[in-house]
Motif scaffolding. Sequence first.
Motif, PDB file in Angstrom:
ATOM      1  N   LEU A 145      -0.933   0.342  -1.366  1.00  0.00           N
ATOM      2  CA  LEU A 145      -0.597  -0.258  -0.079  1.00  0.00           C
ATOM      3  C   LEU A 145      -1.106  -1.694  -0.006  1.00  0.00           C
ATOM      4  N   GLN A 146      -2.333  -1.921  -0.479  1.00  0.00           N
ATOM      5  CA  GLN A 146      -2.903  -3.263  -0.468  1.00  0.00           C
ATOM      6  C   GLN A 146      -2.077  -4.205  -1.330  1.00  0.00           C
ATOM      7  N   SER A 147      -1.641  -3.728  -2.492  1.00  0.00           N
ATOM      8  CA  SER A 147      -0.844  -4.555  -3.403  1.00  0.00           C
ATOM      9  C   SER A 147       0.485  -4.963  -2.759  1.00  0.00           C
ATOM     10  N   ILE A 148       1.162  -3.987  -2.132  1.00  0.00           N
ATOM     11  CA  ILE A 148       2.434  -4.281  -1.462  1.00  0.00           C
ATOM     12  C   ILE A 148       2.223  -5.296  -0.337  1.00  0.00           C
ATOM     13  N   GLN A 149       1.163  -5.087   0.427  1.00  0.00           N
ATOM     14  CA  GLN A 149       0.857  -5.973   1.549  1.00  0.00           C
ATOM     15  C   GLN A 149       0.567  -7.396   1.063  1.00  0.00           C
ATOM     16  N   ASP A 150      -0.231  -7.516   0.001  1.00  0.00           N
ATOM     17  CA  ASP A 150      -0.573  -8.845  -0.536  1.00  0.00           C
ATOM     18  C   ASP A 150       0.673  -9.566  -1.049  1.00  0.00           C
ATOM     19  N   GLN A 151       1.531  -8.819  -1.770  1.00  0.00           N
ATOM     20  CA  GLN A 151       2.749  -9.427  -2.312  1.00  0.00           C
ATOM     21  C   GLN A 151       3.690  -9.870  -1.181  1.00  0.00           C
ATOM     22  N   ILE A 163       4.059 -16.021  16.537  1.00  0.00           N
ATOM     23  CA  ILE A 163       4.836 -14.779  16.455  1.00  0.00           C
ATOM     24  C   ILE A 163       4.067 -13.760  15.623  1.00  0.00           C
ATOM     25  N   ASP A 164       3.903 -12.576  16.165  1.00  0.00           N
ATOM     26  CA  ASP A 164       3.271 -11.448  15.477  1.00  0.00           C
ATOM     27  C   ASP A 164       4.267 -10.304  15.374  1.00  0.00           C
ATOM     28  N   PHE A 165       3.912  -9.292  14.610  1.00  0.00           N
ATOM     29  CA  PHE A 165       4.762  -8.103  14.523  1.00  0.00           C
ATOM     30  C   PHE A 165       3.899  -6.858  14.410  1.00  0.00           C
ATOM     31  N   SER A 166       4.476  -5.731  14.755  1.00  0.00           N
ATOM     32  CA  SER A 166       3.806  -4.436  14.620  1.00  0.00           C
ATOM     33  C   SER A 166       4.862  -3.387  14.304  1.00  0.00           C
ATOM     34  N   SER A 167       4.665  -2.666  13.179  1.00  0.00           N
ATOM     35  CA  SER A 167       5.585  -1.591  12.786  1.00  0.00           C
ATOM     36  C   SER A 167       4.799  -0.292  12.676  1.00  0.00           C
ATOM     37  N   ASP A 168       5.262   0.738  13.364  1.00  0.00           N
ATOM     38  CA  ASP A 168       4.585   2.034  13.318  1.00  0.00           C
ATOM     39  C   ASP A 168       4.748   2.682  11.943  1.00  0.00           C
ATOM     40  N   ILE A 169       3.691   3.337  11.485  1.00  0.00           N
ATOM     41  CA  ILE A 169       3.750   4.181  10.287  1.00  0.00           C
ATOM     42  C   ILE A 169       3.875   5.612  10.792  1.00  0.00           C
ATOM     43  N   VAL A 170       4.992   6.256  10.464  1.00  0.00           N
ATOM     44  CA  VAL A 170       5.307   7.566  11.052  1.00  0.00           C
ATOM     45  C   VAL A 170       5.529   8.610   9.962  1.00  0.00           C
ATOM     46  N   ILE A 171       4.920   9.786  10.157  1.00  0.00           N
ATOM     47  CA  ILE A 171       5.114  10.917   9.253  1.00  0.00           C
ATOM     48  C   ILE A 171       5.508  12.130  10.082  1.00  0.00           C
ATOM     49  N   LYS A 172       6.675  12.702   9.787  1.00  0.00           N
ATOM     50  CA  LYS A 172       7.173  13.889  10.502  1.00  0.00           C
ATOM     51  C   LYS A 172       7.140  13.688  12.012  1.00  0.00           C
ATOM     52  N   LEU A 175       6.548   4.498   1.273  1.00  0.00           N
ATOM     53  CA  LEU A 175       5.382   4.758   0.426  1.00  0.00           C
ATOM     54  C   LEU A 175       4.512   5.867   1.013  1.00  0.00           C
ATOM     55  N   VAL A 176       4.190   5.743   2.291  1.00  0.00           N
ATOM     56  CA  VAL A 176       3.294   6.706   2.940  1.00  0.00           C
ATOM     57  C   VAL A 176       3.913   8.100   2.980  1.00  0.00           C
ATOM     58  N   ASN A 177       5.201   8.181   3.306  1.00  0.00           N
ATOM     59  CA  ASN A 177       5.847   9.492   3.381  1.00  0.00           C
ATOM     60  C   ASN A 177       5.979  10.137   2.007  1.00  0.00           C
ATOM     61  N   LEU A 178       6.240   9.342   0.977  1.00  0.00           N
ATOM     62  CA  LEU A 178       6.314   9.885  -0.378  1.00  0.00           C
ATOM     63  C   LEU A 178       4.958  10.452  -0.805  1.00  0.00           C
ATOM     64  N   GLU A 179       3.895   9.707  -0.532  1.00  0.00           N
ATOM     65  CA  GLU A 179       2.566  10.181  -0.919  1.00  0.00           C
ATOM     66  C   GLU A 179       2.140  11.390  -0.082  1.00  0.00           C
ATOM     67  N   TYR A 180       2.596  11.438   1.175  1.00  0.00           N
ATOM     68  CA  TYR A 180       2.303  12.617   2.007  1.00  0.00           C
ATOM     69  C   TYR A 180       2.967  13.854   1.412  1.00  0.00           C
TER      70      TYR A 180
END
Length: 259
Positions: A13-19, A80-89, A154-159
């Motif tokens: 997750l950190q790698s994706i975020q940094d890139q 300008i800022d943004f916020s995206s929810d991380i959702v599982i099920k 990424l999060v849902n796959l790892e879940y």
Amino acid sequence: MMDVKKFIDLKALQSIQDQFSEATGLAAIAVDTQGNYITEGSNFTDFCMKYTRNSEEGIKRCEKCDREGNGTYFCHAGLIDFSSDIVIKGEKVGSIIGGQVLAGPPDEEKFRSIARELGIDENEYINALRKVPVRSEAAIKASAQMLGSIVNQLVNLEYIQAISGKRDSILDSEIDSIKNSLNEVTAKTHDLQKVASMENILSINASIEAARAGDAGVGFAVVAREFGEISKNSGEVYERIHELVDKIQNSVRNLTEVV
């Protein structure tokens, strides 16, 4: 409440975020549902971190934006800022937030006014403002949506992988438990079969002794016959139990091979 940190690969997750931040110039960081950081900030600006959030009034306003902001929005300081929810099920487990960019050339007088409201040195604030990346609002929205989509995948796959691994572990444990129980049933049934055999022998011996006793042993002979019949029926029941145990063991073996 689901704890996203228990199953997510934080390094990935950190790698994706940094890139993402390197490619777009936007700041980004992941937080849990309580607002606690779960990654390190990428491309954070001095304008926001050193000045705006470092003032008593500024941090209050920033935290309010963090709580209430959704999608792509203008923060209290004009960036300008943004916020995206991380959702599982269907359950929100965190957010990926960031931005800290300008949608166009800034009105420096307006930002000087904000600096005075927040108790920040105007000249230092403007110097930091001039280093803030400028991106079109459309590009910011597209970038934020892209990051949100990638992080959620990424999060849902790892879940799914974590849950599958847990289910496999539970299944293996239950199969072992069934095997142990079947082995115990088999052992106990063998013991009962030995008892049934001994009962049968005793019944035969009793019949012989009753025959020797003549008329005096008639009643005893009846008891011996009943005892022998019980022994015979018990043996048949134990044999049937063995057959059923064998069938269950075969089913468990087949299940193990499939798993």
